[in-house]
Design a protein around this motif. Structure first.
Motif, PDB file in Angstrom:
ATOM      1  N   LEU A  18      32.538  20.543  37.977  1.00 57.50           N
ATOM      2  CA  LEU A  18      32.520  21.295  39.223  1.00 57.50           C
ATOM      3  C   LEU A  18      33.582  22.388  39.142  1.00 57.50           C
ATOM      4  CD1 LEU A  18      32.223  18.538  41.986  1.00 57.50           C
ATOM      5  CD2 LEU A  18      30.412  19.952  41.016  1.00 57.50           C
ATOM      6  N   GLY A  19      33.301  23.498  39.785  1.00 57.91           N
ATOM      7  CA  GLY A  19      34.270  24.594  39.841  1.00 57.91           C
ATOM      8  C   GLY A  19      33.706  25.733  40.643  1.00 57.91           C
ATOM      9  N   GLY A  20      34.572  26.572  41.167  1.00 68.12           N
ATOM     10  CA  GLY A  20      34.143  27.743  41.923  1.00 68.12           C
ATOM     11  C   GLY A  20      35.069  28.906  41.636  1.00 68.12           C
ATOM     12  N   VAL A  21      34.551  30.121  41.821  1.00 65.52           N
ATOM     13  CA  VAL A  21      35.321  31.323  41.519  1.00 65.52           C
ATOM     14  C   VAL A  21      35.188  32.333  42.651  1.00 65.52           C
ATOM     15  CG1 VAL A  21      35.758  33.133  39.826  1.00 65.52           C
ATOM     16  CG2 VAL A  21      34.779  30.978  39.079  1.00 65.52           C
ATOM     17  N   VAL A  22      36.315  32.961  42.988  1.00 67.79           N
ATOM     18  CA  VAL A  22      36.332  34.109  43.897  1.00 67.79           C
ATOM     19  C   VAL A  22      36.779  35.311  43.079  1.00 67.79           C
ATOM     20  CG1 VAL A  22      37.284  35.087  46.020  1.00 67.79           C
ATOM     21  CG2 VAL A  22      37.003  32.602  45.814  1.00 67.79           C
ATOM     22  N   VAL A  23      35.984  36.379  43.079  1.00 69.67           N
ATOM     23  CA  VAL A  23      36.306  37.596  42.333  1.00 69.67           C
ATOM     24  C   VAL A  23      36.551  38.730  43.326  1.00 69.67           C
ATOM     25  CG1 VAL A  23      35.564  39.235  40.568  1.00 69.67           C
ATOM     26  CG2 VAL A  23      34.832  36.845  40.426  1.00 69.67           C
ATOM     27  N   ASP A  24      37.654  39.426  43.160  1.00 72.20           N
ATOM     28  CA  ASP A  24      38.029  40.539  44.036  1.00 72.20           C
ATOM     29  C   ASP A  24      37.782  41.852  43.298  1.00 72.20           C
ATOM     30  OD1 ASP A  24      39.166  42.289  45.831  1.00 72.20           O
ATOM     31  OD2 ASP A  24      41.198  41.477  45.677  1.00 72.20           O
ATOM     32  N   ALA A  25      36.986  42.729  43.902  1.00 76.07           N
ATOM     33  CA  ALA A  25      36.751  44.038  43.297  1.00 76.07           C
ATOM     34  C   ALA A  25      38.029  44.861  43.254  1.00 76.07           C
ATOM     35  CB  ALA A  25      35.662  44.793  44.067  1.00 76.07           C
ATOM     36  N   GLY A  26      38.948  44.596  44.189  1.00 72.32           N
ATOM     37  CA  GLY A  26      40.225  45.289  44.208  1.00 72.32           C
ATOM     38  C   GLY A  26      40.174  46.702  44.718  1.00 72.32           C
ATOM     39  N   GLU A  75      32.439  40.245  35.707  1.00 72.47           N
ATOM     40  CA  GLU A  75      31.929  40.736  36.992  1.00 72.47           C
ATOM     41  C   GLU A  75      32.385  42.163  37.302  1.00 72.47           C
ATOM     42  OE1 GLU A  75      29.782  39.967  39.085  1.00 72.47           O
ATOM     43  OE2 GLU A  75      29.425  37.814  39.090  1.00 72.47           O
ATOM     44  N   GLY A  76      33.345  42.673  36.540  1.00 73.34           N
ATOM     45  CA  GLY A  76      33.869  44.000  36.817  1.00 73.34           C
ATOM     46  C   GLY A  76      34.857  44.006  37.967  1.00 73.34           C
ATOM     47  N   GLY A  77      35.555  42.876  38.182  1.00 70.36           N
ATOM     48  CA  GLY A  77      36.530  42.779  39.251  1.00 70.36           C
ATOM     49  C   GLY A  77      37.948  43.021  38.768  1.00 70.36           C
ATOM     50  N   ALA A  78      38.860  43.184  39.736  1.00 73.44           N
ATOM     51  CA  ALA A  78      40.265  43.399  39.399  1.00 73.44           C
ATOM     52  C   ALA A  78      40.982  42.089  39.114  1.00 73.44           C
ATOM     53  CB  ALA A  78      40.964  44.134  40.546  1.00 73.44           C
ATOM     54  N   GLY A  79      40.431  40.973  39.624  1.00 74.25           N
ATOM     55  CA  GLY A  79      41.039  39.671  39.416  1.00 74.25           C
ATOM     56  C   GLY A  79      40.155  38.588  39.969  1.00 74.25           C
ATOM     57  N   ALA A  80      40.511  37.336  39.699  1.00 73.33           N
ATOM     58  CA  ALA A  80      39.689  36.214  40.145  1.00 73.33           C
ATOM     59  C   ALA A  80      40.567  35.007  40.435  1.00 73.33           C
ATOM     60  CB  ALA A  80      38.636  35.863  39.090  1.00 73.33           C
ATOM     61  N   LEU A  81      40.011  34.065  41.166  1.00 73.92           N
ATOM     62  CA  LEU A  81      40.671  32.807  41.523  1.00 73.92           C
ATOM     63  C   LEU A  81      39.709  31.659  41.244  1.00 73.92           C
ATOM     64  CD1 LEU A  81      42.807  31.017  43.017  1.00 73.92           C
ATOM     65  CD2 LEU A  81      41.640  31.658  45.153  1.00 73.92           C
ATOM     66  N   PHE A  82      40.159  30.671  40.468  1.00 76.89           N
ATOM     67  CA  PHE A  82      39.336  29.506  40.157  1.00 76.89           C
ATOM     68  C   PHE A  82      39.753  28.341  41.039  1.00 76.89           C
ATOM     69  CE2 PHE A  82      38.354  25.740  37.356  1.00 76.89           C
ATOM     70  CZ  PHE A  82      36.975  25.873  37.408  1.00 76.89           C
ATOM     71  N   VAL A  83      38.767  27.709  41.699  1.00 76.20           N
ATOM     72  CA  VAL A  83      39.021  26.587  42.601  1.00 76.20           C
ATOM     73  C   VAL A  83      38.094  25.423  42.240  1.00 76.20           C
ATOM     74  CG1 VAL A  83      39.963  27.932  44.515  1.00 76.20           C
ATOM     75  CG2 VAL A  83      37.479  27.648  44.309  1.00 76.20           C
ATOM     76  N   HIS A 139      43.370  27.898  33.711  1.00 81.49           N
ATOM     77  CA  HIS A 139      42.691  28.559  34.821  1.00 81.49           C
ATOM     78  C   HIS A 139      42.805  30.084  34.685  1.00 81.49           C
ATOM     79  CE1 HIS A 139      42.188  24.716  36.515  1.00 81.49           C
ATOM     80  NE2 HIS A 139      43.157  24.716  37.419  1.00 81.49           N
ATOM     81  N   ALA A 140      43.998  30.541  34.347  1.00 82.13           N
ATOM     82  CA  ALA A 140      44.240  31.988  34.274  1.00 82.13           C
ATOM     83  C   ALA A 140      43.353  32.650  33.232  1.00 82.13           C
ATOM     84  CB  ALA A 140      45.719  32.254  33.979  1.00 82.13           C
ATOM     85  N   ALA A 141      43.154  31.983  32.095  1.00 76.89           N
ATOM     86  CA  ALA A 141      42.272  32.538  31.063  1.00 76.89           C
ATOM     87  C   ALA A 141      40.844  32.657  31.576  1.00 76.89           C
ATOM     88  CB  ALA A 141      42.314  31.656  29.816  1.00 76.89           C
ATOM     89  N   LEU A 142      40.384  31.625  32.297  1.00 74.48           N
ATOM     90  CA  LEU A 142      39.041  31.665  32.866  1.00 74.48           C
ATOM     91  C   LEU A 142      38.941  32.754  33.925  1.00 74.48           C
ATOM     92  CD1 LEU A 142      36.197  30.547  33.355  1.00 74.48           C
ATOM     93  CD2 LEU A 142      37.217  28.826  34.861  1.00 74.48           C
ATOM     94  N   GLU A 143      39.961  32.872  34.757  1.00 70.08           N
ATOM     95  CA  GLU A 143      39.939  33.906  35.805  1.00 70.08           C
ATOM     96  C   GLU A 143      39.856  35.301  35.205  1.00 70.08           C
ATOM     97  OE1 GLU A 143      42.579  31.214  38.957  1.00 70.08           O
ATOM     98  OE2 GLU A 143      43.529  32.839  37.808  1.00 70.08           O
ATOM     99  N   ARG A 144      40.597  35.546  34.145  1.00 74.23           N
ATOM    100  CA  ARG A 144      40.532  36.858  33.493  1.00 74.23           C
ATOM    101  C   ARG A 144      39.146  37.119  32.917  1.00 74.23           C
ATOM    102  NH1 ARG A 144      45.720  35.176  31.702  1.00 74.23           N
ATOM    103  NH2 ARG A 144      44.845  34.455  29.727  1.00 74.23           N
ATOM    104  N   ARG A 145      38.546  36.077  32.335  1.00 78.40           N
ATOM    105  CA  ARG A 145      37.238  36.273  31.709  1.00 78.40           C
ATOM    106  C   ARG A 145      36.160  36.571  32.752  1.00 78.40           C
ATOM    107  NH1 ARG A 145      35.612  32.402  26.911  1.00 78.40           N
ATOM    108  NH2 ARG A 145      37.498  33.474  26.195  1.00 78.40           N
TER     109      ARG A 145
END
Length: 458
Positions: A222-230, A79-87, A68-74
């Motif tokens: 199935l999967g979803g992502v939240v990206v935070d601009a930070g 997206e140009g965000g500071a981080g992400a969360l995969f759900v 998950h962490a590898a996908l979140e970083r990618r």
């Protein structure tokens, strides 16, 4: 262990390499699937540190997982965000993103042009939690957004390319409205993907995706992502005490604990508690899909434009809702926000109404009748009798969901073949209705297919 440095790389390179970690002693080229519920601790102190946040690492897959962490970083990199969360799904991403911002007694302003699952979550589920929602009729009218904001508003929410009407969001204008009121703008970027559009670059604070669609691309997971601009200032006032005021057992606020990722840290805790966890296999498959994202989405967008232009010229078609067409009310916004392409999902309204739509959908042979989007295969659906069946007739009319509207999601097939299939389906649609607006003379499927040559598929 080290993470690949992507500084200065272009999108196509990032989509293949961003988020990759090199492990000393073993270096698999593809990201491994860490198919484990939990992870072993070296000792008592490490276990404690993983749980209190003083030590990096993974403890339990419901909270985090190396795949998950590898996908979140990618995705954060794309997206140009500071981080992400995969759900676990796109709906889980939307619910997590908004529930991290609003509590009972709060208010959200949302576009009325939304994926129906998101709309019903806002309208019905959040109401049960005591969160009020106001829907804005016109995405592009900043004044409507501004008038809808109240002292209890905690987020503005919209889609970059709305499903299925393609009435684009003026992201920069709405972001300015949000920031003037010190409220974050949350944008669902599913239909655009970060290849066509990156909302954070235009002022959005949080981006969500259904990773089941274009990011994975093959209709398998199935999967979803939240990206935070930070970059949102959560401590500017007391509107968001969950980040700036409330203290945990360690005596620190979220901002003190996580800095620019305070929102994402809280969202991860929320997701951990509600439990919309995804399988590491799913994140692996999304990673695989992202590696070809630009290739697929560019092809799909180019083909969608060719198909939309052809459909717009057909006598059986009343309207095509695609922002790439000169006739679209969103054409100017498309030039601003979607210069690479306008996506591949759009609505087509047939003159014969429901009878025509039924015959059209039953007649296709190459298009797949399926409730999904962003697949490499082309898909077709009738929103009025499926995704929007829970709305009243008046609500469907107000939203532009005509009985004759069908939704197309264009895949990577040859556009000439797609048009040939649509041509013969239009013959069936015309035969099923006596609408005077369509030609009275009969037409064979072969004659309809000849339209492909005349119109020019490309």
């Amino acid at each position: 262990m080290s993470t690949v440095d992507i500084e200065g790389w272009n999108f196509a390179t990032r989509q293949v390499h961003a988020g990759t970690e090199h492990h000393a002693g073993h270096r698999p080229r593809a990201t491994p699937i860490y198919l484990s519920a939990g992870f072993v601790f070296d000792d008592f102190a490490q276990a404690s540190g993983r749980f209190d946040g003083s030590e990096d690492g993974h403890a339990y897959t419901r909270v985090s997982n190396p795949t998950h962490a590898a996908l979140e970083r990618r995705i954060a990199a794309l997206e140009g965000g500071a981080g992400a969360l995969f759900v676990g799904s796109g709906q889980a991403a939307t619910s997590t993103a908004l529930l991290a911002l609003a509590a009972s007694g709060d208010h959200i302003v949302a576009s009325s042009s939304l994926y129906e699952g998101s709309r019903e979550f806002l309208r019905e589920t959040l109401a049960r939690f005591g969160i009020a929602v106001t829907f804005v009729a016109d995405n592009a009218d900043a004044a409507q957004w501004r008038r809808a904001i109240t002292p209890r508003t905690r987020a503005l929410f919209a889609e970059s390319i709305p499903n299925p009407k393609n009435d684009l969001l003026d992201i920069a204008a709405v972001a300015q409205v949000a920031h003037d009121a010190h409220i974050p703008l949350v944008v669902d970027n599913t239909l655009a993907s970060p290849y066509l559009l990156r909302p954070i670059e235009h002022g959005a604070d949080i981006v969500v995706h259904s990773a089941s669609k274009f990011l994975s691309g093959h209709g398998t997971v199935l999967g979803g992502v939240v990206v935070d601009a930070g970059r949102f200032d959560w401590a500017a006032d007391d509107r968001f005490p969950q980040f700036s005021l409330e203290r945990g057992p360690d005596g620190r606020t979220r901002i003190e604990r996580a800095g620019e990722l305070a929102y994402l840290d809280f969202a991860r805790t929320l997701a951990m508690r509600f439990g919309p966890a995804a399988s590491p296999l799913n994140s692996f498959l999304v990673l695989q899909g992202i590696e070809t994202l630009s290739l697929r989405v560019q092809r799909q967008s180019d083909s969608a434009l060719a198909v939309a232009r052809w459909l717009e010229r057909q006598p059986e078609v009343a309207a095509v809702d695609y922002s790439g067409l000169d006739s679209s009310p969103s054409r100017d916004l498309a030039r601003t926000y979607l210069p690479r392409g306008q996506g591949s999902v759009f609505g087509v309204t047939l003159r014969g109404g429901l009878a025509a739509a039924r015959a059209f959908i039953d007649a296709v042979t190459l298009f797949t009748r399926m409730s999904h989007l962003g697949d490499v295969r082309s898909l077709v659906l009738h929103p009025g009798s499926t995704t929007h069946v829970g709305r009243t007739e008046e609500e469907r009319v107000a939203s532009g969901i005509d009985p004759g509207l069908v939704r197309l999601s264009i895949g990577v097939e040859d556009p000439d073949d797609l048009i040939r299939d649509l041509a013969q389906a239009l013959v069936a649609a015309r035969a099923a209705t006596s609408d005077a607006a369509t030609p009275a003379a009969p037409e064979t499927a072969a004659a309809a297919s000849a339209r492909v040559v005349e119109a020019g598929a490309r």
